[in-house]
Scaffold this motif. Structure first.
Motif, PDB file in Angstrom:
ATOM      1  N   CYS A 107      -5.196  -2.890  -1.947  1.00 50.07           N
ATOM      2  CA  CYS A 107      -4.259  -3.373  -0.911  1.00 50.07           C
ATOM      3  C   CYS A 107      -4.696  -2.902   0.469  1.00 50.07           C
ATOM      4  O   CYS A 107      -4.643  -3.660   1.440  1.00 50.07           O
ATOM      5  CB  CYS A 107      -2.839  -2.884  -1.191  1.00 50.07           C
ATOM      6  SG  CYS A 107      -2.008  -3.750  -2.505  1.00 50.07           S
ATOM      7  N   GLY A 108      -5.135  -1.654   0.572  1.00 47.44           N
ATOM      8  CA  GLY A 108      -5.585  -1.120   1.852  1.00 47.44           C
ATOM      9  C   GLY A 108      -6.819  -1.816   2.375  1.00 47.44           C
ATOM     10  O   GLY A 108      -6.927  -2.097   3.573  1.00 47.44           O
ATOM     11  N   GLY A 109      -7.766  -2.110   1.486  1.00 51.56           N
ATOM     12  CA  GLY A 109      -8.977  -2.822   1.904  1.00 51.56           C
ATOM     13  C   GLY A 109      -8.682  -4.219   2.407  1.00 51.56           C
ATOM     14  O   GLY A 109      -9.222  -4.654   3.435  1.00 51.56           O
ATOM     15  N   THR A 150      -5.814  -5.235   3.584  1.00 50.20           N
ATOM     16  CA  THR A 150      -5.047  -5.083   4.819  1.00 50.20           C
ATOM     17  C   THR A 150      -5.972  -4.764   5.992  1.00 50.20           C
ATOM     18  O   THR A 150      -5.803  -5.311   7.087  1.00 50.20           O
ATOM     19  CB  THR A 150      -3.978  -3.980   4.659  1.00 50.20           C
ATOM     20  OG1 THR A 150      -3.175  -4.282   3.529  1.00 50.20           O
ATOM     21  CG2 THR A 150      -3.099  -3.885   5.882  1.00 50.20           C
ATOM     22  N   ALA A 171      -5.889   1.284  -3.033  1.00 42.60           N
ATOM     23  CA  ALA A 171      -7.177   1.095  -2.362  1.00 42.60           C
ATOM     24  C   ALA A 171      -7.468  -0.385  -2.141  1.00 42.60           C
ATOM     25  O   ALA A 171      -7.950  -0.784  -1.073  1.00 42.60           O
ATOM     26  CB  ALA A 171      -8.296   1.750  -3.164  1.00 42.60           C
ATOM     27  N   THR A 192      -7.955   3.590   2.876  1.00 40.90           N
ATOM     28  CA  THR A 192      -8.579   2.929   1.730  1.00 40.90           C
ATOM     29  C   THR A 192      -9.667   3.811   1.130  1.00 40.90           C
ATOM     30  O   THR A 192      -9.774   3.941  -0.092  1.00 40.90           O
ATOM     31  CB  THR A 192      -9.162   1.574   2.162  1.00 40.90           C
ATOM     32  OG1 THR A 192      -8.094   0.749   2.628  1.00 40.90           O
ATOM     33  CG2 THR A 192      -9.881   0.880   1.018  1.00 40.90           C
ATOM     34  N   GLY A 218      -9.563   5.180  -2.602  1.00 41.63           N
ATOM     35  CA  GLY A 218     -10.695   4.835  -3.467  1.00 41.63           C
ATOM     36  C   GLY A 218     -11.355   6.071  -4.052  1.00 41.63           C
ATOM     37  O   GLY A 218     -11.692   6.112  -5.239  1.00 41.63           O
ATOM     38  N   TYR A 243      -6.496   2.053   8.347  1.00 40.69           N
ATOM     39  CA  TYR A 243      -6.478   1.490   6.990  1.00 40.69           C
ATOM     40  C   TYR A 243      -7.824   1.675   6.290  1.00 40.69           C
ATOM     41  O   TYR A 243      -7.869   1.848   5.072  1.00 40.69           O
ATOM     42  CB  TYR A 243      -6.049   0.022   6.988  1.00 40.69           C
ATOM     43  CG  TYR A 243      -4.581  -0.119   6.711  1.00 40.69           C
ATOM     44  CD1 TYR A 243      -4.069   0.085   5.440  1.00 40.69           C
ATOM     45  CD2 TYR A 243      -3.692  -0.420   7.720  1.00 40.69           C
ATOM     46  CE1 TYR A 243      -2.724  -0.007   5.174  1.00 40.69           C
ATOM     47  CE2 TYR A 243      -2.332  -0.523   7.472  1.00 40.69           C
ATOM     48  CZ  TYR A 243      -1.859  -0.316   6.196  1.00 40.69           C
ATOM     49  OH  TYR A 243      -0.521  -0.399   5.933  1.00 40.69           O
ATOM     50  N   PHE A 276       0.831  -1.209   0.000  1.00 43.29           N
ATOM     51  CA  PHE A 276       0.000   0.000   0.000  1.00 43.29           C
ATOM     52  C   PHE A 276       0.861   1.252   0.000  1.00 43.29           C
ATOM     53  O   PHE A 276       0.747   2.099  -0.873  1.00 43.29           O
ATOM     54  CB  PHE A 276      -0.932  -0.002   1.216  1.00 43.29           C
ATOM     55  CG  PHE A 276      -1.784   1.232   1.322  1.00 43.29           C
ATOM     56  CD1 PHE A 276      -3.052   1.245   0.779  1.00 43.29           C
ATOM     57  CD2 PHE A 276      -1.333   2.378   1.956  1.00 43.29           C
ATOM     58  CE1 PHE A 276      -3.852   2.375   0.863  1.00 43.29           C
ATOM     59  CE2 PHE A 276      -2.109   3.514   2.041  1.00 43.29           C
ATOM     60  CZ  PHE A 276      -3.374   3.506   1.499  1.00 43.29           C
TER      61      PHE A 276
END
Length: 171
Positions: A144-146, A148, A142, A111, A115, A107, A42
């Motif tokens: 990767c963050g979701g 995570t 976005a 995200t 996004g 996160y 991220f």
């Protein structure tokens, strides 16, 4: 005065440092590895591209949580959480709060920011657009963050279930 409970048992020290292999094979250890890998993906994705505005906060949040996760992982892997003043005696609670408050909260916010930025750049994804397009980078961050944030939710729920069963150790 408030009585401080003794720290949860750490693995026996066989020399200066030894790996707590049971932690590495546990659900929490594997979730931490996933959080570190996807969290790094991220913030590297965001940092490697031009970013402005709220993306600064997203990058700050991701790096902060990643560094704290790295510290938790390292101390847990080495079985040295008892060395952390006040938090070492509450290691399961420390992990629980870190995961649900910082991990999921920050996160999820990061995200959402990425996004939103991806949606704002979706026009440049059209064929024939000649300028540099950040849509793919923002969308990748976005995603990767979701994922995570979900990993932090799972590890937080794992710690919560252990806490509800009156267990004091992380594995």
């Amino acid at each position: 005065p408030l009585a401080v409970p003794p720290p949860p048992p750490a693995p026996p020290a066989r020399g200066s440092l030894s790996l707590h292999r049971a932690y590495l094979r546990s659900a929490l250890g594997l979730l931490r590895l996933g959080q570190l890998v996807l969290g790094a993906a991220f913030w590297v994705t965001v940092a490697a591209h031009k970013y402005e505005g709220a993306a600064h906060f997203a990058l700050f949040a991701a790096v902060l949580v990643w560094l704290l996760t790295l510290a938790l992982f390292g101390l847990s892997l080495l079985g040295r959480w008892a060395l952390v003043p006040w938090l070492g005696s509450r290691w399961l609670l420390t992990n629980l709060v870190h995961d649900l408050v910082l991990g999921v909260g920050l996160y999820a916010a990061a995200t959402g920011i990425m996004g939103y930025k991806a949606e704002r750049k979706s026009y440049c994804n059209l064929p024939g657009y000649s300028q540099r397009c950040l849509y793919g980078a923002y969308l990748s961050a976005a995603i990767c963050g979701g994922i995570t944030a979900c990993l932090y939710l799972f590890s937080g729920l794992y710690c919560l279930s252990r806490r509800c069963r009156d267990q004091r150790d992380i594995i």
